[in-house]
Structures are given as structure tokens and as C-alpha cells.
Design an enzyme around this catalytic site. Structure first.
Site, PDB file in Angstrom:
ATOM      1  N   ASP A   1     -10.973  17.455 -34.385  1.00  0.00           N
ATOM      2  CA  ASP A   1     -11.241  16.224 -34.175  1.00  0.00           C
ATOM      3  C   ASP A   1     -10.872  15.474 -35.919  1.00  0.00           C
ATOM      4  O   ASP A   1     -11.009  15.842 -36.853  1.00  0.00           O
ATOM      5  CB  ASP A   1     -11.852  15.574 -33.805  1.00  0.00           C
TER       6      ASP A   1
ATOM      7  N   TYR B   1     -17.989  27.498 -33.766  1.00  0.00           N
ATOM      8  CA  TYR B   1     -18.214  26.437 -34.032  1.00  0.00           C
ATOM      9  C   TYR B   1     -19.513  26.388 -34.991  1.00  0.00           C
ATOM     10  O   TYR B   1     -20.601  26.809 -34.398  1.00  0.00           O
ATOM     11  CB  TYR B   1     -18.424  25.109 -33.524  1.00  0.00           C
TER      12      TYR B   1
END
Length: 217
Positions: free
Chosen positions: A94, A167
Site C-alpha cells: 500500500d 512484515y
């Protein structure tokens, strides 16, 4: 936050697709077009000034499409190969998300019945792409897609062959934000952070993480 542990808190969002094998899609060899080969690579970028990974169309209030990682990379590939080259990523990121090792693949077709340029000069291909890419993005580990990396009879695919994603979330818990870290860390300062509750939450996530990965793959 308690004691000296609070000073150690630090926030970078990073995404990585971990793919099987080293990185050939054999097709064609016609009179006017050549063989199509599949390449794989890894991409790293500072996502601060990108509108995420995926190419986006221009909106009514914009004269040009938003700046994306995929858009910059495909522009560089199109320049090198003088043909439209599309990239596929192991996953999308994103706006504002950074990556250190995002796996991608792309197909290139040769001309006049031959091989694509740089098919045996991968280091030179990597160099040329990085000369064209902006300073906040880099491509590395360019290689040929594995011949044996097929799934259900299909060619090796950066998304399908991904075996995991990592992540990383980092934040700074001091009263001020270090200006050298402001692009890569969230600032938590309004109240103390309870690390014990945070660790409990992380353990809970470990139980459900595979279900989440399968749901979002």
C-alpha cells in the site's frame, strides 16, 4: 513502556515474498518474434513517495497516473527492451509501505526468432534497470525463472510460488521523533506502551497467522 525497554522501541513497514528456487518460460521462436523467457528478480524500495506497488490509472483531478513502484519498474523494462513488459509481484504493498525483498517476475520476447537481450547477461540487465530506476527503488537478484518451478503444469509464478511473507513494524517511543528516522518509524509518545500486553497479542497472532496468510494470498 517500562524502564530502559521503552528507549529501544523503533517502525518500518517491510514486505517480502519468499519464493521457491532460483529464478524459463519457453514459447515461440517464430519468424518475426523470438522466444519468450520469464525472468525473476527482487525489488527493494522506500515507499514514502509511492502510491503503493500496483499501477493505477489517472483520476479526474490528475493529469498523470499516481507514481507507483510497478509503474517505475515497467517504464525501465520498456525502455531496455523496447516492448511492453508487465511485472507480477508476490504481493502488493500500500501507499507508504517499504520493501526490502519483494519477489517479482516478468516475461520478455526476443526478436527475429531469437532470444531476448541480456538473457545470458543478467548482471548487465540488472545494472541497466537500476540506471533507469529512481533513487528510491532498486532491482536485484535478477535471474531466469526456474524450469522446475511450475505449479499444476503452469510456468513458475512469483505470486503462486510464494511460500511466505515477512512484515516488520517499528516505532519510536521517545518524546521526540529522530528526523533521520521519520520516514521509517511511527511515533508513539502520548502514553506509555505496555510491552507485556503487546507480547501477548503477538503470541495470539502467531496462532492465526497462517489462516490470515491463506485468506489474503
Amino acid at each position: 513502556m517500562r524502564g530502559a525497554r521503552a528507549a529501544a522501541c523503533s517502525f518500518v513497514l517491510a514486505a517480502m515474498g519468499v519464493a521457491r528456487g532460483t529464478l524459463s518460460l519457453d514459447a515461440g521462436g517464430g519468424a518475426t518474434t523470438g522466444y519468450t523467457r520469464r525472468f525473476a528478480a527482487r525489488v527493494a524500495y522506500d515507499g514514502t513517495d509511492f502510491r503503493g506497488w500496483q499501477v493505477q490509472a489517472a483520476t479526474n483531478d490528475r493529469s498523470r497516473p499516481p507514481r507507483t513502484v510497478q509503474g517505475e519498474l515497467e517504464a525501465a523494462l520498456n525502455t531496455v527492451y523496447q516492448q511492453q513488459v508487465r511485472t507480477v509481484a508476490a504481493s502488493r504493498t500500500d501507499t507508504g509501505v517499504h520493501a526490502r525483498s519483494q519477489t517479482i517476475h516478468f516475461d520478455v520476447t526476443g526478436r527475429d526468432g531469437g532470444e531476448p537481450r541480456y538473457v545470458d547477461e543478467l548482471g548487465l540487465l540488472e545494472y541497466k534497470l537500476n540506471q533507469l530506476l529512481p533513487s528510491d527503488a532498486v532491482v536485484w537478484n535478477v535471474s531466469r525463472a526456474p524450469v522446475l518451478g511450475t505449479v499444476n503444469g503452469m510456468p513458475w509464478h512469483a505470486n503462486v510460488a510464494t511460500t511466505g511473507k515477512i512484515y516488520s513494524y517499528r516505532w519510536r517511543c521517545a518524546s521526540f521523533m529522530d528526523p533521520l528516522e521519520r520516514r521509517y518509524r511511527a511515533h508513539w509518545y502520548k502514553e506509555p506502551m505496555d510491552l507485556e500486553r503487546l507480547e501477548q497479542g503477538i503470541r495470539l497472532f502467531e496462532v492465526v497467522q497462517w489462516r490470515l496468510v491463506l485468506a489474503t494470498a
